[in-house]
Design an enzyme around this catalytic site. Structure first.
Site: not given
Ligand code: NI
Length: 149
Positions: A18, A37
């Site tokens: 992601h 992230c």
């Molecule tokens: Ni992540």
């Protein structure tokens, strides 16, 4: 006699990448808030999803719901549609959603809940999504509308 209430949980793992990125923010803000992230090309996690159904313990079967039926639903409705994919690009029900664990849990609820709605005496109670050994989130369904009376 009031019924006995039991929660049953089915657990599955999936692997998926992601990228957390809010286009309304600057690159610096995204990096600061999302950290690794926010990596431009995404990055992977070994996720765990725990689906909990709560309901009345049926006296004749001794069960709330057939756990094998729950397993099949979780595999069909969730795992088969996310495993080994990129959550930002490959999963129609996550399109235009920033795929945080919180948002994934909520999207999973929406995909799974209709299949459990008709199930007598029990209902979907919680979707838990584990992003790492240390972090997990719980989604308990949409807020109930206020009572009119
Ligand atoms: Ni992540």
């Amino acid at each position: 006699m009031s019924p006995d209430i039991v929660e049953i949980t089915h657990v599955q793992e999936f692997a998926a990448s992601h990228r957390l990125h809010n286009p309304a923010w600057t690159l610096e803000e995204n990096r600061r808030i999302y950290g690794i992230c926010n990596n431009e090309n995404g990055h992977g996690h070994n996720w765990v999803v725990e689906v909990t159904v709560k309901g009345e313990l049926d006296a004749s079967s001794g069960m709330v719901m057939d756990l094998n039926r729950l397993r099949v639903l979780v595999l069909e409705k969730l795992i088969a549609r996310v495993d080994h994919l990129h959550l930002n690009h490959d999963v129609p029900f996550l399109r235009d959603i920033i795929p945080t664990a919180e948002n994934i849990a909520r999207a999973f609820w929406r995909e799974l809940e209709p299949s459990l709605e008709a199930h007598e005496g029990c209902r979907l109670h919680r979707i838990r999504v584990r992003e790492s050994r240390n972090n997990y989130v719980d989604y308990l369904g949409p807020t109930l509308p206020p009572r009119s009376t």
